[in-house]
Design a protein around this motif. Structure first.
Motif, PDB file in Angstrom:
ATOM      1  N   ALA A  94       0.782  -1.321  -0.063  1.00  0.00           N
ATOM      2  CA  ALA A  94      -0.057   0.174  -0.019  1.00  0.00           C
ATOM      3  C   ALA A  94       0.782   1.418  -0.068  1.00  0.00           C
ATOM      4  CB  ALA A  94      -0.881   0.198   1.223  1.00  0.00           C
ATOM      5  N   ILE A  95       2.117   1.186   0.351  1.00  0.00           N
ATOM      6  CA  ILE A  95       3.242   2.324   0.293  1.00  0.00           C
ATOM      7  C   ILE A  95       3.701   2.267  -1.200  1.00  0.00           C
ATOM      8  CG2 ILE A  95       4.945   3.621   1.324  1.00  0.00           C
ATOM      9  CD1 ILE A  95       4.269   2.037   3.864  1.00  0.00           C
ATOM     10  N   ILE A  96       4.203   1.011  -1.480  1.00  0.00           N
ATOM     11  CA  ILE A  96       4.838   0.983  -2.740  1.00  0.00           C
ATOM     12  C   ILE A  96       4.290   1.708  -3.858  1.00  0.00           C
ATOM     13  CG2 ILE A  96       5.600  -0.429  -4.668  1.00  0.00           C
ATOM     14  CD1 ILE A  96       6.546  -2.627  -2.172  1.00  0.00           C
ATOM     15  N   VAL A  97       2.652   1.177  -3.992  1.00  0.00           N
ATOM     16  CA  VAL A  97       2.059   1.632  -5.244  1.00  0.00           C
ATOM     17  C   VAL A  97       1.773   3.166  -5.247  1.00  0.00           C
ATOM     18  CG1 VAL A  97      -0.483   1.489  -6.321  1.00  0.00           C
ATOM     19  CG2 VAL A  97       0.704  -0.584  -5.452  1.00  0.00           C
ATOM     20  N   PRO A  98       1.547   3.876  -4.297  1.00  0.00           N
ATOM     21  CA  PRO A  98       1.376   5.470  -4.137  1.00  0.00           C
ATOM     22  C   PRO A  98       2.842   6.032  -4.329  1.00  0.00           C
ATOM     23  CG  PRO A  98       0.921   4.612  -1.785  1.00  0.00           C
ATOM     24  CD  PRO A  98       0.989   3.472  -2.812  1.00  0.00           C
TER      25      PRO A  98
ATOM     26  N   LYS B 171      -4.066   8.465   5.364  1.00  0.00           N
ATOM     27  CA  LYS B 171      -4.833   8.505   4.302  1.00  0.00           C
ATOM     28  C   LYS B 171      -5.273   9.640   3.886  1.00  0.00           C
ATOM     29  CE  LYS B 171      -6.169   3.809   5.157  1.00  0.00           C
ATOM     30  NZ  LYS B 171      -7.137   2.565   5.570  1.00  0.00           N
ATOM     31  N   MET B 172      -5.877  10.754   4.913  1.00  0.00           N
ATOM     32  CA  MET B 172      -6.122  12.004   4.542  1.00  0.00           C
ATOM     33  C   MET B 172      -5.086  12.903   3.633  1.00  0.00           C
ATOM     34  SD  MET B 172      -7.332  15.246   6.857  1.00  0.00           S
ATOM     35  CE  MET B 172      -5.514  15.330   7.397  1.00  0.00           C
ATOM     36  N   CYS B 173      -3.922  12.789   4.283  1.00  0.00           N
ATOM     37  CA  CYS B 173      -2.751  13.644   3.626  1.00  0.00           C
ATOM     38  C   CYS B 173      -2.504  13.134   2.112  1.00  0.00           C
ATOM     39  CB  CYS B 173      -1.494  13.406   4.464  1.00  0.00           C
ATOM     40  SG  CYS B 173      -1.727  14.398   5.928  1.00  0.00           S
ATOM     41  N   THR B 174      -2.590  11.642   2.122  1.00  0.00           N
ATOM     42  CA  THR B 174      -2.315  11.082   0.635  1.00  0.00           C
ATOM     43  C   THR B 174      -3.240  11.338  -0.320  1.00  0.00           C
ATOM     44  OG1 THR B 174      -1.216   9.120   1.702  1.00  0.00           O
ATOM     45  CG2 THR B 174      -1.921   8.774  -0.455  1.00  0.00           C
TER      46      THR B 174
ATOM     47  N   SER C 176       1.735  14.644   0.809  1.00  0.00           N
ATOM     48  CA  SER C 176       1.914  13.160   0.512  1.00  0.00           C
ATOM     49  C   SER C 176       2.930  12.748   1.302  1.00  0.00           C
ATOM     50  CB  SER C 176       2.099  13.005  -0.801  1.00  0.00           C
ATOM     51  OG  SER C 176       3.167  13.452  -1.430  1.00  0.00           O
ATOM     52  N   MET C 177       3.978  13.636   1.897  1.00  0.00           N
ATOM     53  CA  MET C 177       5.145  13.170   2.681  1.00  0.00           C
ATOM     54  C   MET C 177       4.601  12.840   4.121  1.00  0.00           C
ATOM     55  SD  MET C 177       7.978  12.469   3.455  1.00  0.00           S
ATOM     56  CE  MET C 177       8.849  12.907   1.993  1.00  0.00           C
TER      57      MET C 177
END
Length: 477
Positions: free
Chosen positions: A281-285, A353-356, A394-395
Motif C-alpha cells: 500500500a506504500i509501494i503503489v502510491p 490516508k487524508m494526507c495522501t 503526501s510526505m
C-alpha cells in the motif's frame, strides 16, 4: 496488530507524557542538518535540467525534431541578453531523455542494499559518503560532456549509485531518533530540504547560466555538497545513545517513546515483509507520485522554454515556484498531521490516508487542467504551482508510513518502496520526451493526462489498503 479493529488505537501516545522541548534539541538539530543534506541531494540532481537548456544547440535540435508549436514570445523577455555561453551540443530528444533519466539507473540499484546496511550498521556514514561521492562526480560533468553524451550518461548513473542510499539511510536513522508523535514534523522538516534544494537550484542555475556559463552550475553545487559533508561527519550521530551533546532527558524521552516498536534481533523477515499488504500500500502510491514528480522535475524547464517561451533566467525562477510552495506545504502538513494525532482527533491511519488523498488527487486535477490553459502564462504557472504545492501533503501520508508499520525495518522498507518509485524516473522522462517529439501543447497535454491518472490510482490504493500501526511481523521479541 494487523487487524482492522486496532486501526482506531494508537498505543504509543500514552507513553509520551513528558515531552522534551524541541528548541535546540538534538533531534531537531538533526532534522535541520538533514534538511540541508537533502537540499544538496536535490540541488545536485536537478541542476542538469536547467543547465541542459543551455547545453543544447537548439537550432540543430529543432531541425531534427520537426516543427515546434509554442506560445508567443513574452513582451518582457530579453532575448538580446540571453546569449548561450559555453559549449553547446547537438543532442536529439532521445539522447536528452536518456541523459535526464540515466541518474535513476544507478539510483535504483542501491536502494534496498542501502536500507539494509543502514539498518544494520547505521546511516550516518552511508548517507555522508553517498552525498560526498555525488558531489565530487558533479564537478566532472563539464569535462564528461565535452567527451560525449554517453560519458554524461555514465557519470549520472554512477552519481545515482551514491544518492540511492540517502533516503533509506535517513529513514533508518529516524527510526532511532523520531518519537512517534513527532514523526510527521521531523521527517517533513528534514525531507523538505529536497524541495528547498529544487527551489534554490533551479533559479540559481538559471542565473549562473545567464551571467556566467552552464559549467559553473556543476562546479558551484559540487563544492557546496562537499562542504556539507564535512559538517555531517562532524555533527551527526546514528542514535541518541551515541550523540555527544544530547541531554539525558531528551535521550530518555526518545528511547522510552520508541519502547515496544523495535525488533531485538538482526533477522529480517523477508517473506512476511514482501507479502505484507500494508507495505504494498506504500509501494503503489510511492511509484505513482514519483511518476508525476520526476516528470516535472526533469522536464518542467523544457516546458517553460519550448511552450511558454520563457528565457533561461525566467525559466529557472518559474520552474522553482511550484517547489517553493510544495516546501512550505510539506512542513505545514507535517505540523498539522502530528497535531491531529497528538490530540486524538484522528487515528494515525486516518491522518496518513487524508494526507495522501490531498497530496495525490489534488495535484492530478490541477496538472490535467494545465493542459487546457493554452498560452495563458499566469494561469499555467499558477496551476503547476498549486499542483506541486498540494503534493507536499503526501510526505505526511504514505511518505512516512514505513515508520508506522515497521520502524525496525524503516530503512529497508524505504529502500524497497523507493526502488519501485525510481522506475518512473528511469522511464518517465524518456516517455515524456517521446510523447512531446513535435513540441506541441497537445503533446504535453497527453503527458499531463498520464501523470494525473497514475496519481489517482496510487491515492485510491493507499486509501483502501494502508495501515497506521506496527505490523506483527515487524516485532520479534
Amino acid at each position: 496488530m494487523e487487524g482492522s479493529a486496532e486501526e482506531d488505537i494508537q498505543p504509543l501516545l500514552s507513553r509520551e507524557r513528558k515531552r522534551v522541548s524541541a528548541c535546540c534539541s538534538a533531534r531537531y538539530n538533526l532534522a535541520i542538518l538533514a534538511f540541508w543534506g537533502f537540499f544538496v541531494v536535490y540541488a545536485l540532481r536537478v541542476n542538469l535540467s536547467v543547465a541542459m537548456v543551455e547545453m543544447l544547440d537548439n537550432n540543430a535540435t529543432l531541425l531534427k525534431n520537426e516543427s515546434i508549436e509554442a506560445c508567443p514570445t513574452h513582451s518582457n523577455s530579453t532575448p538580446q541578453n540571453n546569449v548561450k555561453k559555453g559549449k553547446v551540443y547537438n543532442w536529439d530528444s532521445e539522447i536528452q531523455g536518456w541523459i535526464l533519466s540515466s541518474f535513476f539507473y544507478g539510483y535504483i540499484v542501491t536502494q534496498i542494499p542501502g536500507g539494509y546496511l543502514a539498518g544494520r550498521f547505521g546511516g550516518k556514514l552511508l548517507l555522508g559518503f553517498g552525498i560526498l561521492g555525488t558531489s565530487v562526480l558533479t564537478l566532472l560533468t563539464p569535462p564528461a560532456a565535452a567527451l560525449s553524451a554517453y560519458c554524461v550518461i555514465a557519470l549520472r548513473v554512477i552519481e545515482g549509485l551514491g544518492e540511492g542510499v540517502t533516503f533509506p539511510a535517513m529513514h533508518a536513522m529516524w527510526a532511532k531518533w523520531a518519537p512517534p508523535v513527532e514523526r510527521s514534523t521531523l521527517l517533513s522538516l528534514s525531507y523538505a530540504g529536497a524541495q528547498f534544494g529544487t527551489v534554490v537550484s533551479l533559479p540559481l542555475s538559471g542565473i549562473i547560466c545567464f551571467y556566467m556559463d552552464w559549467s559553473y552550475v556543476f562546479y558551484i553545487f559540487g563544492v557546496f555538497g562537499i562542504a556539507w559533508c564535512l559538517l555531517w561527519f562532524w555533527l551527526a550521530s546514528d542514535t541518541p545513545e551515541t550523540h555527544r551533546t544530547i541531554s539525558n532527558a531528551e535521550r530518555e524521552y526518545i528511547i522510552s517513546s520508541l519502547h515496544g516498536q523495535h525488533s531485538f534481533t538482526n533477522y529480517v523477515p523477508w517473506g512476511s515483509l514482501w507479502t505484507s499488504l500494508p507495505l504494498w500500500a506504500i509501494i503503489v502510491p510511492h511509484f505513482c507520485y514519483n511518476w508525476t514528480f520526476y516528470t516535472l522535475l526533469t522536464l518542467l524547464p523544457t516546458y517553460m522554454e519550448e511552450i511558454l517561451q520563457f528565457d533561461i533566467k525566467e525559466n529557472g525562477f518559474l520552474s522553482a515556484l511550484p517547489y517553493l510552495f510544495c516546501w512550505m506545504v510539506m512542513i505545514g502538513a507535517g505540523l498539522i498531521a502530528d497535531y491531529l494525532i497528538k490530540k486524538h482527533y484522528l487515528t494515525t491511519s486516518a491522518v496518513r490516508k487524508m494526507c495522501t488523498i490531498i497530496g495525490m488527487i489534488g495535484p492530478a486535477l490541477f496538472l490535467v487542467a494545465t493542459g487546457y490553459i493554452g498560452c495563458n502564462y499566469v494561469v499555467a504557472v499558477l496551476f503547476l504551482t498549486v499542483s506541486s504545492a498540494l503534493g507536499g501533503f503526501s510526505m505526511s501520508g504514505y511518505g512516512i508510513n514505513h515508520l508506522d508499520i515497521a520502524p525496525s525495518y524503516a530503512g529497508i522498507l524505504l529502500g524497497i518502496t523507493n526502488t519501485f518509485a525510481t522506475i518512473p524516473g528511469m522511464v518517465g522522462p524518456v516517455i515524456a520526451k517521446a510523447l512531446t517529439y513535435n513540441h506541441t501543447i497537445a503533446d504535453w497535454r497527453n503527458v499531463f493526462y498520464i501523470a494525473g491518472a497514475i496519481d489517482v490510482i496510487g491515492a485510491l490504493f493507499f486509501t483502501i489498503f494502508g495501515k497506521g500501526v506496527v505490523q506483527s511481523w515487524a516485532i520479534n521479541h
